[in-house]
Each structure stands twice: as C-alpha cells, then as structure tokens.
Design a protein around this motif. Structure first.
Motif, PDB file in Angstrom:
ATOM      1  N   GLY A   8       0.813  -0.969   0.036  1.00 12.41           N
ATOM      2  CA  GLY A   8       0.367   0.253   0.033  1.00 12.41           C
ATOM      3  C   GLY A   8       1.072   1.166  -0.106  1.00 12.41           C
ATOM      4  O   GLY A   8       2.023   1.286   0.456  1.00 12.41           O
ATOM      5  N   TYR A   9       0.417   2.240  -0.201  1.00  9.32           N
ATOM      6  CA  TYR A   9       1.079   3.456  -0.925  1.00  9.32           C
ATOM      7  C   TYR A   9       0.779   4.822  -1.080  1.00  9.32           C
ATOM      8  O   TYR A   9      -0.910   5.068  -0.807  1.00  9.32           O
ATOM      9  CB  TYR A   9       2.014   3.182  -1.996  1.00  9.32           C
ATOM     10  N   GLU A  10       0.852   5.970  -0.394  1.00 13.47           N
ATOM     11  CA  GLU A  10       0.292   6.952  -0.194  1.00 13.47           C
ATOM     12  C   GLU A  10       1.615   7.885  -1.040  1.00 13.47           C
ATOM     13  O   GLU A  10       2.408   8.511  -0.355  1.00 13.47           O
ATOM     14  CB  GLU A  10       0.309   7.689   1.556  1.00 13.47           C
ATOM     15  N   ILE A  11       0.480   8.292  -1.767  1.00 17.11           N
ATOM     16  CA  ILE A  11       1.177   9.484  -2.586  1.00 17.11           C
ATOM     17  C   ILE A  11       0.625  11.334  -2.482  1.00 17.11           C
ATOM     18  O   ILE A  11      -0.974  11.237  -2.495  1.00 17.11           O
ATOM     19  CB  ILE A  11       0.974   9.368  -4.059  1.00 17.11           C
ATOM     20  N   THR A  12       1.742  12.052  -2.519  1.00 22.18           N
ATOM     21  CA  THR A  12       1.253  13.677  -1.565  1.00 22.18           C
ATOM     22  C   THR A  12       1.876  14.051  -2.584  1.00 22.18           C
ATOM     23  O   THR A  12       2.562  14.073  -3.273  1.00 22.18           O
ATOM     24  CB  THR A  12       1.935  13.326  -0.687  1.00 22.18           C
ATOM     25  N   PHE A  13       0.561  14.763  -3.221  1.00 26.15           N
ATOM     26  CA  PHE A  13       1.582  15.695  -4.446  1.00 26.15           C
ATOM     27  C   PHE A  13       1.278  17.147  -3.774  1.00 26.15           C
ATOM     28  O   PHE A  13      -0.031  17.602  -3.569  1.00 26.15           O
ATOM     29  CB  PHE A  13      -0.282  15.793  -5.734  1.00 26.15           C
ATOM     30  N   SER A  14       2.380  18.011  -4.231  1.00 29.58           N
ATOM     31  CA  SER A  14       2.699  19.567  -3.504  1.00 29.58           C
ATOM     32  C   SER A  14       2.947  19.918  -4.368  1.00 29.58           C
ATOM     33  O   SER A  14       3.589  19.728  -5.467  1.00 29.58           O
ATOM     34  CB  SER A  14       3.330  18.980  -2.149  1.00 29.58           C
ATOM     35  N   LYS A  15       2.707  21.282  -4.357  1.00 32.20           N
ATOM     36  CA  LYS A  15       3.396  22.336  -5.140  1.00 32.20           C
ATOM     37  C   LYS A  15       2.813  24.035  -4.928  1.00 32.20           C
ATOM     38  O   LYS A  15       1.520  24.142  -3.670  1.00 32.20           O
ATOM     39  CB  LYS A  15       2.256  22.821  -6.886  1.00 32.20           C
ATOM     40  N   GLU A  16       4.099  25.351  -4.933  1.00 35.88           N
ATOM     41  CA  GLU A  16       3.664  26.180  -3.928  1.00 35.88           C
ATOM     42  C   GLU A  16       2.836  26.780  -4.735  1.00 35.88           C
ATOM     43  O   GLU A  16       2.415  27.083  -6.389  1.00 35.88           O
ATOM     44  CB  GLU A  16       4.914  26.929  -4.279  1.00 35.88           C
ATOM     45  N   GLY A  17       1.778  27.758  -3.386  1.00 35.21           N
ATOM     46  CA  GLY A  17       1.000  28.504  -4.099  1.00 35.21           C
ATOM     47  C   GLY A  17      -0.490  26.852  -4.933  1.00 35.21           C
ATOM     48  O   GLY A  17      -1.551  27.923  -4.832  1.00 35.21           O
TER      49      GLY A  17
END
Length: 170
Positions: A73-82
């Motif tokens: 099982g995996y957790e994928i975190t998407f992030s970008k400034e703003g």
C-alpha cells in the motif's frame, strides 16, 4: 518411458509455476500526472518510509507485495507552491491471474510462488491524475487591515453565491 518423462515434465511445469508471477510479475508501473504540471510527488509505503520523490509527470515501478500474503500500500502526496497539497492512496487487490492458479498453476503457485513474490496483487489505481486546488489566501482582518481576495466563480461555494449581488460587467 518417453511418455512418462513427458508427462512428468508437464506435471512439474504446471505445479511449479504461478500464473500471476508469469503474467503480471512482482512489480507494477504506475504513472503520475498533475494539473498544474511539475508538482512534487512523494511516495511513502505502509511503514511510513519515503521510497520515491520526483515531479510530475512521472512513471514509477512499485512492488505489488509487502511480504508473504501481505499486500503493498502506498500514499502519494502531490504538492506545489501556491497550491493545496493532495494525497492519494494506492492499494493492492487480488490479481485475477492469481485465481487462475486453481486451474493452471497448481498448489505451488497458489500457496507459495505468487504470495511470496507479491504477484498475487494488483495496485489500484495504476494511473494517478491529480488536480491541485489553488491555496486559499489568508486575510488580515485580525490586524485591522482591509483586504481584497480575488477568486474564480467556480471556487465559491453555492451558499455564498446565493447571497452574492450582481454589480456590473465590463
């Protein structure tokens, strides 16, 4: 003697293999895309260990299993400034080829090969597309200053839109 040898080889082949191991393998390639592009992705496993970081679009090969009869099982975190951070769960479900072991792969494939390699699982979803929402601007009311927040109409809730008044158009 040749018939016996041929039959023995065929029987050994059918009982020593795992259908899911042959057709699917122990790893699976997943694709990651985001709107906007070039968002950072961080992949962590069930233990909370960070196993991969990159930016979108990306293609990553992950293990299907986490040990004998243990799905990954995996957790994928998407992030970008703003933009607001978004998290997606990737879970493993039983692979259809694993069930085919009952007919083709025999007990060795059903109880040993596919569970040990993790091939008995399929990761879902395999194509992860994430739309990141813009970050909400903080207001400065508490400091006694007035502020102006500009938002798109689709980002405003229905309740607030019901109370909105039409001013003018350009």
């Amino acid at each position: 003697m040749k018939i016996f040898l041929t039959t023995a080889c065929l029987a050994a082949t059918l009982t020593m293999t795992g259908c899911a191991s042959i057709f699917s393998g122990s790893t699976q390639t997943l694709t990651f895309k985001s709107v906007p592009d070039t968002a950072n992705i961080t992949i962590t496993n069930k233990s909370g260990e960070k196993i991969h970081t990159s930016s979108t679009p990306a293609t990553v090969t992950l293990k299907r299993g986490n040990g004998y009869f243990k799905p990954a099982g995996y957790e994928i975190t998407f992030s970008k400034e703003g933009f607001q951070t978004k998290t997606v769960q990737v879970k493993a479900t039983v692979n259809g080829w694993y069930i085919a072991n009952i007919i083709f792969g025999g007990l060795i494939g059903f109880l040993i090969v596919d569970p040990a390699t993790g091939a008995m699982y399929t990761l879902s979803p395999s194509d992860i597309n994430s739309v990141l929402d813009p970050a909400q601007l903080s207001t400065t009311k508490n400091k006694g200053y007035q502020s102006l927040t500009v938002m798109l109409v689709q980002d405003i809730s229905v309740d607030i839109m019901k109370r909105a008044k039409y001013i003018t158009t350009l």
